[in-house]
Design a protein around this motif. Structure first.
Motif, mmCIF file in Angstrom:
data_model
loop_
_atom_site.group_PDB
_atom_site.id
_atom_site.type_symbol
_atom_site.label_atom_id
_atom_site.label_comp_id
_atom_site.label_asym_id
_atom_site.label_seq_id
_atom_site.Cartn_x
_atom_site.Cartn_y
_atom_site.Cartn_z
ATOM 1 N N TYR A 228 -34.772 72.096 18.163
ATOM 2 C CA TYR A 228 -34.862 73.506 18.548
ATOM 3 C C TYR A 228 -33.483 74.085 18.853
ATOM 4 C CZ TYR A 228 -35.876 77.749 21.087
ATOM 5 O OH TYR A 228 -35.888 79.054 21.503
ATOM 6 N N ILE A 229 -32.644 73.320 19.533
ATOM 7 C CA ILE A 229 -31.303 73.821 19.852
ATOM 8 C C ILE A 229 -30.480 74.018 18.580
ATOM 9 C CG2 ILE A 229 -29.119 73.189 20.963
ATOM 10 C CD1 ILE A 229 -30.820 71.952 23.198
ATOM 11 N N ILE A 230 -30.609 73.107 17.626
ATOM 12 C CA ILE A 230 -29.901 73.256 16.358
ATOM 13 C C ILE A 230 -30.394 74.494 15.617
ATOM 14 C CG2 ILE A 230 -29.632 72.219 14.059
ATOM 15 C CD1 ILE A 230 -29.580 69.486 15.533
ATOM 16 N N LEU A 231 -31.702 74.704 15.602
ATOM 17 C CA LEU A 231 -32.243 75.894 14.946
ATOM 18 C C LEU A 231 -31.827 77.167 15.664
ATOM 19 C CD1 LEU A 231 -35.828 74.632 14.074
ATOM 20 C CD2 LEU A 231 -33.933 75.020 12.499
ATOM 21 N N GLY B 265 -28.410 77.987 14.609
ATOM 22 C CA GLY B 265 -28.434 78.531 13.252
ATOM 23 C C GLY B 265 -28.895 79.979 13.220
ATOM 24 N N VAL B 266 -29.922 80.292 13.987
ATOM 25 C CA VAL B 266 -30.404 81.679 14.050
ATOM 26 C C VAL B 266 -29.341 82.571 14.677
ATOM 27 C CG1 VAL B 266 -32.105 83.181 15.156
ATOM 28 C CG2 VAL B 266 -32.840 81.090 14.046
ATOM 29 N N HIS B 267 -28.657 82.063 15.698
ATOM 30 C CA HIS B 267 -27.580 82.829 16.331
ATOM 31 C C HIS B 267 -26.468 83.123 15.324
ATOM 32 C CE1 HIS B 267 -24.990 84.282 19.503
ATOM 33 N NE2 HIS B 267 -24.045 83.459 19.091
ATOM 34 N N GLU B 268 -26.121 82.139 14.507
ATOM 35 C CA GLU B 268 -25.088 82.334 13.497
ATOM 36 C C GLU B 268 -25.532 83.374 12.469
ATOM 37 O OE1 GLU B 268 -21.442 81.893 11.779
ATOM 38 O OE2 GLU B 268 -22.132 80.949 13.631
ATOM 39 N N VAL B 269 -26.795 83.336 12.072
ATOM 40 C CA VAL B 269 -27.300 84.339 11.128
ATOM 41 C C VAL B 269 -27.205 85.730 11.740
ATOM 42 C CG1 VAL B 269 -29.410 85.153 10.004
ATOM 43 C CG2 VAL B 269 -28.793 82.748 9.875
ATOM 44 N N PHE B 270 -27.540 85.872 13.010
ATOM 45 C CA PHE B 270 -27.425 87.168 13.671
ATOM 46 C C PHE B 270 -25.981 87.633 13.714
ATOM 47 C CE2 PHE B 270 -31.758 86.992 14.672
ATOM 48 C CZ PHE B 270 -32.153 88.106 15.368
ATOM 49 N N LEU B 271 -25.050 86.727 13.979
ATOM 50 C CA LEU B 271 -23.648 87.104 14.039
ATOM 51 C C LEU B 271 -23.105 87.546 12.699
ATOM 52 C CD1 LEU B 271 -22.105 84.393 16.387
ATOM 53 C CD2 LEU B 271 -22.526 86.789 16.906
ATOM 54 N N LEU C 191 -33.048 86.807 23.444
ATOM 55 C CA LEU C 191 -34.495 86.594 23.490
ATOM 56 C C LEU C 191 -35.092 86.720 22.094
ATOM 57 C CD1 LEU C 191 -37.137 86.211 25.098
ATOM 58 C CD2 LEU C 191 -37.196 88.693 25.358
ATOM 59 N N ILE C 192 -34.645 87.680 21.333
ATOM 60 C CA ILE C 192 -35.123 87.849 19.957
ATOM 61 C C ILE C 192 -34.722 86.644 19.112
ATOM 62 C CG2 ILE C 192 -34.939 89.286 17.898
ATOM 63 C CD1 ILE C 192 -34.475 91.656 19.837
ATOM 64 N N GLN C 193 -33.496 86.155 19.320
ATOM 65 C CA GLN C 193 -33.038 84.980 18.587
ATOM 66 C C GLN C 193 -33.864 83.750 18.964
ATOM 67 O OE1 GLN C 193 -28.912 84.671 19.534
ATOM 68 N NE2 GLN C 193 -28.364 86.500 18.369
ATOM 69 N N ALA C 194 -34.184 83.609 20.242
ATOM 70 C CA ALA C 194 -34.970 82.463 20.695
ATOM 71 C C ALA C 194 -36.374 82.494 20.106
ATOM 72 C CB ALA C 194 -35.026 82.436 22.215
ATOM 73 N N ILE C 195 -36.962 83.669 20.009
ATOM 74 C CA ILE C 195 -38.297 83.793 19.418
ATOM 75 C C ILE C 195 -38.256 83.464 17.931
ATOM 76 C CG2 ILE C 195 -40.124 85.433 18.862
ATOM 77 C CD1 ILE C 195 -39.503 86.773 21.596
ATOM 78 N N CYS C 196 -37.231 83.949 17.230
ATOM 79 C CA CYS C 196 -37.087 83.628 15.808
ATOM 80 C C CYS C 196 -36.882 82.132 15.603
ATOM 81 C CB CYS C 196 -35.922 84.407 15.211
ATOM 82 S SG CYS C 196 -36.185 86.169 15.093
ATOM 83 N N ALA C 197 -36.072 81.508 16.458
ATOM 84 C CA ALA C 197 -35.840 80.068 16.345
ATOM 85 C C ALA C 197 -37.118 79.289 16.621
ATOM 86 C CB ALA C 197 -34.734 79.637 17.300
#
Length: 69
Positions: free
Chosen positions: A52-55, A58-64, A15-21
């Motif tokens: 949005y899905i691409i972003l 990308g945000v998920h990868e940054v979190f990982l 959810l945090i990743q989705a908000i950041c994206a």
């Protein structure tokens, strides 16, 4: 993934990743809206969904990478 505990409320990390994206998407859409207005993009709804899905990926990868979640 996991959850974060904020004062007894479990918040999913996704959810945090989705908000950041979404925030990044709104910033990027300022530039892509002019492309839509000029007619360079045939299906704007599909384009925005894919962007949005691409972003989000990308945000998920940054979190990982940075937080190791």
């Amino acid at each position: 993934m996991g959850e974060l505990n904020a004062y007894g409320i479990y918040i999913p990390v996704f959810l945090i990743q989705a908000i950041c994206a979404y925030i990044v998407f709104k910033l990027v859409s300022i530039f892509t809206d002019s492309w839509i207005d000029k007619g360079w993009i045939a299906l704007p709804g599909l384009f925005n969904l894919c962007l949005y899905i691409i972003l989000l990926m990308g945000v998920h990868e940054v979190f990982l990478v940075f937080w190791g979640i």
